[in-house]
Design an enzyme around this catalytic site. Structure first.
Site, PDB file in Angstrom:
ATOM      1  N   MET B 167      22.228  56.946 -24.366  1.00 15.23           N
ATOM      2  CA  MET B 167      22.918  57.869 -23.474  1.00 15.23           C
ATOM      3  C   MET B 167      21.920  58.906 -22.919  1.00 15.23           C
ATOM      4  O   MET B 167      20.873  58.515 -22.447  1.00 15.23           O
ATOM      5  CB  MET B 167      24.113  58.516 -24.201  1.00 15.23           C
ATOM      6  CG  MET B 167      25.023  57.500 -24.924  1.00 15.23           C
ATOM      7  SD  MET B 167      25.529  56.026 -23.948  1.00 15.23           S
ATOM      8  CE  MET B 167      26.570  56.823 -22.734  1.00 15.23           C
ATOM      9  N   SER B 168      22.223  60.196 -23.010  1.00  8.28           N
ATOM     10  CA  SER B 168      21.362  61.180 -22.346  1.00  8.28           C
ATOM     11  C   SER B 168      20.053  61.453 -23.075  1.00  8.28           C
ATOM     12  O   SER B 168      19.227  62.231 -22.573  1.00  8.28           O
ATOM     13  CB  SER B 168      22.124  62.490 -22.139  1.00  8.28           C
ATOM     14  OG  SER B 168      23.152  62.288 -21.199  1.00  8.28           O
ATOM     15  N   VAL B 169      19.839  60.821 -24.215  1.00  6.74           N
ATOM     16  CA  VAL B 169      18.494  60.838 -24.797  1.00  6.74           C
ATOM     17  C   VAL B 169      17.517  60.241 -23.776  1.00  6.74           C
ATOM     18  O   VAL B 169      16.342  60.594 -23.732  1.00  6.74           O
ATOM     19  CB  VAL B 169      18.460  60.061 -26.137  1.00  6.74           C
ATOM     20  CG1 VAL B 169      17.040  59.754 -26.589  1.00  6.74           C
ATOM     21  CG2 VAL B 169      19.216  60.848 -27.209  1.00  6.74           C
ATOM     22  N   LYS B 171      17.355  60.937 -20.745  1.00  9.09           N
ATOM     23  CA  LYS B 171      16.808  62.018 -19.908  1.00  9.09           C
ATOM     24  C   LYS B 171      15.495  62.547 -20.481  1.00  9.09           C
ATOM     25  O   LYS B 171      14.554  62.844 -19.745  1.00  9.09           O
ATOM     26  CB  LYS B 171      17.810  63.175 -19.813  1.00  9.09           C
ATOM     27  CG  LYS B 171      19.107  62.858 -19.083  1.00  9.09           C
ATOM     28  CD  LYS B 171      20.034  64.082 -19.106  1.00  9.09           C
ATOM     29  CE  LYS B 171      21.261  63.883 -18.209  1.00  9.09           C
ATOM     30  NZ  LYS B 171      22.178  62.835 -18.673  1.00  9.09           N
TER      31      LYS B 171
END
Lengths: 455, 455
Positions: B167-169, B171
């Site tokens: 997921m936003s890891v 980013k």
């Protein structure tokens, strides 16, 4: 033997939109190549996907984009990019190599192989091994002799770290799994399909034997004629597609649901009829028997124990079913590892991975009379067994074959395994057999002369 | 911080169809958990995806199928299966580990870690490390101390041979690439986005600096309120979807096209606003600067040189753009290898893989005043830099964080790296921080006491 039957990738096409590609496919299915005069095709160099710039840049220029909504993405020359990139266009299921270090392939490269010369089928000027590479739009070619890599070359979209669609070579991997299950006693070739899959009781498969499915001698009312809007291939492609169906769609929604709709035509066991749906039925038989999907079995039985160096994958339908008839993408070296494992009858480093009987049965071949009735001009006297093509030639060669030039070619006499990935503009292998099969035989003879141990 | 912003996987949903999930997401975005009385959630054991039987059988029972056309597949408890299977539902681009043997992680497992006890944020009964695993719906948890694995556990859909959505890891992985390009002199943080991407000249990004994008202090008119049918997130999701668009669709067709439509709201540089589109813009900046996609760079800069043991992958849009804001799926151990590489400032086995300055800049942190205005209750005094969350606590900890509990948590003082994959029913990490952040701190203190070298 369509370009992409059952992959779901032509599920949105309709005959009215098909032009040249349908023509090529239809001719190829009839074992004919497109007359050169009708449409001069780009050469391998001219159609190189890197040189043509497909999907390069951020974003790529609009005319260089090959994307999911573009139903034309398996047409030549785009297919020369697509064969290495199915996962970027479709959902896929991984074939894990596991977590261990890859098993190294021993190398003994022989630069003289490029000069090996052969005469194409049907006569004509002699051609070198090297010249045949581009003539067949080859993307990757690797030869093992006595288990050592003697030749390896890449072009187009492929290199040693990439994967490529194996197309109908997938069928032979599926067939090998079934032969293993039979050799291990888990699957009975004389069983009726409906005894294993009650869901197929009412379909044409219901009263066929497992063996008839594996030899593609089932009598099925199934046309792969893309020029016919009523052909069953359209329903099949729509069923196979993993993409959301139109709101008004009322047809089958998976490989399994489609298989249940197939109606009989003719008598089982009489004639060989190359129809992908047999492989899908076999994939289902295997999954029900082993309690594992074909993708997981390929990982557990082949990819992990043979020390593959790359994960492979299968395209899937909307319920995650691996496309057992044509969905495998793999690295060239890993396909070679599998070919060597088959040549060695299931033994690797002194360890038995599956019963030798599985390969022995394939090598015996299937019903040659039934095969002859299908009229494959380039494979006279051949047969089909366990979803492998058996040449019944002097060397006892047998092969996995997929459209556009994919192959695993095994010559037990020469102790030679050839694996090839290609993106030939013509789907049917009749278009490349003339500059492939005699080249393989010539190389076998060269290798046998070179290495006395192989005599 | 939505569950699946930009992944394309909710592109077919409309607010009218959203029920409980929208409520949970909206509350989570506001840092609130769903009141237990309103809807008692299944526990980790009760929602175990294997026990619930998702996608088991050939075919699975119809009520157990999680498929592409099913727009509900990222809702709890289905998401507990989906987080390990994105590639089976969506097109993806590979992050190759290369062909070499994986670099082994040294092990020094410590069974006493399970008994480490902490007090949850906000008080309450003390909890053990072991109990926190299920309380947070953890799928995989691995702790490195001094570069050695001291703790490793899997549950749910994950094991050591599988991959899980980060997921936003994602980013932070994207952000690290940008920091590396800056440290190498290829990218200027003071440059305006339009100088690098003229296509964004007319958008809100055009006059923002690269640094503002990386610290998410851009002033953008972009709402992720799923309850609002006019919210930009709907257009974003539709643009991001790799699936064929409806015939009457006229909106943007890729991440890039969407980014060009984003309008300004407020002044750049004033306040931290966590918006995924900044990461997508950064991914584009990186690709244009390096001439390589984010997926290829992750392979070349991290996965290959660090000796990853599994390929990773990114979900993609319809033109193959990797989802730089949330599309990465990876193995837990490989995420740990990356975390250790960051902790070690880019050095591995005495070899420098990237300039130490890249990590130093992240550890310095970003604008704490701008961050404070966003009101993250669980991260008081924190900041956001290079798309990493910087805690500014006594240990100098910093973290990558993704919805539903994904994290890379790095404690330089304790020489500790924690990586966690999870499938918490509530998207926002506010729902699990209370039983995570103090556990990490307690473990750091335990490890520092256990190993004098770390003092």
């Amino acid at each position: 033997m369509s370009a992409n039957a059952g992959s779901g990738i032509s599920g949105r096409q309709r005959p009215a939109r098909l032009g040249r590609r349908a023509l090529v496919a239809a001719l190829a299915m009839a074992g004919m190549a497109l007359p050169a005069a009708a449409a001069p095709l780009l050469t391998a160099a001219e159609s190189d996907p890197v040189a043509l710039g497909w999907m390069q840049g951020f974003p790529p220029p609009s005319e260089k984009i090959i994307g999911q909504p573009d139903s034309d993405y398996f047409s030549f020359p785009k297919l020369r990019w697509t064969v290495c990139h199915f996962r970027e266009l479709l959902p896929t299921r991984r074939v894990s190599r596991g977590l261990e270090a890859p098993r190294a392939l021993p190398y003994a490269l022989d630069p003289n192989i490029d000069a090996v010369t052969f005469t194409p089928l049907g006569g004509g000027e002699p051609m070198t091994w090297e010249a045949a590479f581009d003539a067949n739009y080859t993307d990757g070619l690797l030869v093992l002799h006595e288990g050592r890599v003697v030749h390896e070359r890449y072009a187009g979209c492929l290199d040693e770290a990439g994967v490529h669609g194996a197309m109908s070579v997938t069928k032979s991997v599926t067939g090998l799994l079934a032969e293993i299950l039979m050799a291990e006693g888990a699957l009975d070739e004389t069983a009726l399909v409906a005894e294993i899959l009650p869901e197929l009781e009412e379909s044409a498969f219901g009263n066929a034997t497992v063996q008839q499915v594996m030899e593609m001698t089932t009598g099925l009312d199934f046309s792969e004629d893309y020029a016919d809007p009523e052909a069953e291939i359209w329903t099949y492609n729509a069923a196979a597609s993993p993409l959301p169906k139109p709101d008004d769609y009322e047809g089958p929604r998976s490989y399994y649901e489609f298989l249940a709709t197939v109606q009989p035509d003719g008598t089982h066991g009489e004639a060989f009829g190359y129809r992908t749906v047999n492989s899908d039925a076999l994939g289902w038989i295997i999954a029900r028997t082993a309690g594992r999907s074909v993708a997981d079995l390929v990982s557990e039985r082949f990819w992990q124990p043979m020390g593959a160096e790359q994960d492979a994958y299968f395209t899937v339908d909307a319920i995650g079913t691996p496309f057992a008839g044509g969905g495998l993408s793999a690295g060239l070296r890993d396909l070679a590892r599998l070919g060597q494992l088959v040549l060695d009858g299931g033994e690797l480093d002194g360890k038995r991975l599956f019963p030798e009987a599985a390969v022995e049965r394939i090598r015996q071949g299937g019903d040659r009379d039934a095969f002859a009735r299908a009229g494959y001009a380039n494979l006279p006297g051949g047969s089909y067994r366990g979803m492998w093509w058996v040449l019944h030639n002097e060397h006892g060669a047998f092969a996995a074959r997929g459209v556009h030039g994919q192959t695993i070619y095994i010559d037990p006499t020469a102790r030679m395994v050839i694996v090839r990935f290609a993106s030939h503009p013509v789907a049917g292998n009749a278009a490349n057999d003339a500059t492939s099969l005699p080249a393989y035989q010539a190389l076998a003879e060269y290798l046998m002369g070179r290495d006395p141990r192989a005599e």
